[in-house]
Design a protein around this motif. Structure first.
Motif, short mmCIF file in Angstrom:
data_model
loop_
_atom_site.label_atom_id
_atom_site.label_comp_id
_atom_site.label_asym_id
_atom_site.label_seq_id
_atom_site.Cartn_x
_atom_site.Cartn_y
_atom_site.Cartn_z
N PRO A 229 0.86 -1.02 0.16
CA PRO A 229 0.02 -0.20 0.00
C PRO A 229 0.93 1.53 0.05
N LEU A 230 2.11 1.18 0.34
CA LEU A 230 2.80 2.27 0.32
C LEU A 230 4.04 2.46 -0.65
N MET A 231 3.75 1.60 -1.81
CA MET A 231 4.73 1.53 -2.86
C MET A 231 4.15 2.30 -4.18
N LYS A 232 5.05 2.82 -4.96
CA LYS A 232 4.50 3.40 -6.17
C LYS A 232 3.61 2.51 -7.10
N THR A 233 2.74 3.08 -7.94
CA THR A 233 2.01 2.38 -8.90
C THR A 233 2.76 1.35 -9.60
N SER A 239 10.59 6.74 -1.34
CA SER A 239 11.54 7.00 -0.44
C SER A 239 11.04 7.60 0.87
N LEU A 240 11.72 7.36 1.87
CA LEU A 240 10.95 7.63 3.39
C LEU A 240 10.97 9.17 3.42
N LYS A 241 11.64 9.82 2.79
CA LYS A 241 11.34 11.36 2.67
C LYS A 241 9.94 11.81 2.24
N TYR A 242 9.90 11.20 1.06
CA TYR A 242 8.52 11.41 0.35
C TYR A 242 7.20 10.81 1.21
N TYR A 247 2.28 11.60 3.73
CA TYR A 247 1.34 10.63 4.64
C TYR A 247 1.39 11.19 5.90
N LEU A 248 2.38 11.69 6.42
CA LEU A 248 2.61 12.48 7.97
C LEU A 248 2.61 14.02 7.84
N GLY A 249 2.89 14.57 6.82
CA GLY A 249 2.73 16.07 6.59
C GLY A 249 3.80 16.79 7.25
N VAL A 266 9.31 6.01 10.42
CA VAL A 266 8.83 4.72 10.07
C VAL A 266 7.83 4.11 11.18
N MET A 267 7.94 4.36 12.38
CA MET A 267 7.02 4.03 13.35
C MET A 267 5.83 4.63 13.31
#
Length: 329
Positions: A229-233, A239-242, A247-249, A266-267
């Motif tokens: 669910p967190l991967m690209k199409t 990337s964790l930065k993206y 998703y966290l803002g 990541v947590m």
């Protein structure tokens, strides 16, 4: 109906997929859902409603614009204080591994790499951090690599030669972390439910664990770089930065990077994915033996008489949804 049955047989649609709150479309990932709602070619009706009362972080559709505003304020995390991150940069060894309770827990791990080899391109772990679900540091240490460092990558790691001079040897760090994760269980006895071993969260954990020369059971790893669910199409990793921004803002990894900041990100992503309220199923995976014949070819005639809702009812996910961790905790 023949084509629909074949589609359901290969798509593994389930209650665990990201779903449009307007039209109910099942999407393979949140990126696919994002494109459906606000991408270059969105579905017009869904885009209009989402613009009016949709959360841009978790992609839920709320009942009203006011409900959206209240929800989005809670949904957006604030970034870590820059001064706090600066203090962690000079943090020496912090080792609470032995004082943590024996029960199953979720922990996040992140490393920062320096360069080895003649051209400095060989990744060597020089700093590692582990936190718990409340974002408290369990373990932090600089790590003395087993071979000479030829590039400290100071611009992104902030690591200087003197930080590693008296650092904990890599073998000692490896042993401490391995024992902590297994939590008293032999590796061969670790099982995904009902055991004592800890769930390990991270981003690109294959790389981090390899650099620490740690082996751990795949069933206990939650990797935000590999979670469908967190991967690209395109099925490539984000990337964790993206992911943190989308998703966290908030922003991370600007300038000198800190492993504690990565652990927190990541947590938070893991906790958000785990907290999703999906319908409870006795056998939620397509790989469960009980679901082996759900779309068997010998049931073709029976399947073609079903409507889409009935087929969705028997369809199961081909990946382990992290919401299941909350049921087995």
């Amino acid at each position: 109906m023949e084509h629909l049955v074949e589609h359901m047989r290969t798509s593994f649609h389930s209650v665990h997929e990201p779903t449009c709150g307007v039209c109910g479309k099942h999407c393979r990932s949140f990126e696919s859902l994002r494109e459906h709602l606000i991408g270059p070619l969105p579905k017009q009706e869904c885009r209009d409603i989402f613009a009016y009362r949709g959360c841009k972080f978790c992609l839920k559709v709320l009942d009203s614009p006011n409900a959206r505003r209240v929800h989005q304020e809670r949904c957006q995390f604030s970034g870590l204080n820059a001064g706090l991150i600066g203090r962690f940069a000079n943090l020496g060894i912090r080792d609470n591994l032995g004082s943590i309770g024996r029960g199953p827990q979720v922990v996040a791990l992140a490393c920062k790499m320096v360069g080895g080899g003649s051209d400095g391109s060989l990744d060597l772990c020089a700093r590692v951090c582990i936190i718990d679900e409340q974002e408290n540091i369990i373990f932090h240490s600089y790590v003395k690599p087993p071979i000479p460092v030829t590039n400290y990558r100071y611009e992104t790691t902030g690591i200087r030669p003197e930080y590693l001079r008296d650092a904990m040897p890599m073998r000692q760090v490896q042993r401490k972390i391995q024992d902590f994760l297994c939590n008293g269980e032999p590796m061969w006895k670790i099982r995904p439910r009902g055991g004592k071993a800890r769930i390990l969260v991270g981003h690109g954990l294959d790389h981090d664990l390899e650099s620490l020369q740690i082996e751990y059971r795949t069933e206990m790893i939650r990797d935000t770089a590999k979670y469908p669910p967190l991967m690209k199409t395109s099925k490539l990793s984000n990337s964790l930065k993206y992911l943190t921004h989308a998703y966290l803002g908030y922003e991370i990894q600007n300038g000198i990077q800190d492993p504690y900041e990565d652990c927190v990100a990541v947590m938070r992503l893991y906790m958000r994915m785990r907290s999703q309220a999906h319908r409870i199923e006795d056998y939620p995976l397509a790989s469960d033996p009980q679901n082996r014949n759900n779309f068997a070819s010998w049931r073709q005639s029976e399947l073609e008489r079903m409507n889409p809702e009935q087929m969705l009812e028997i369809s199961r996910s081909d990946y382990y949804c992290w919401c299941l961790d909350s049921y087995s905790a």
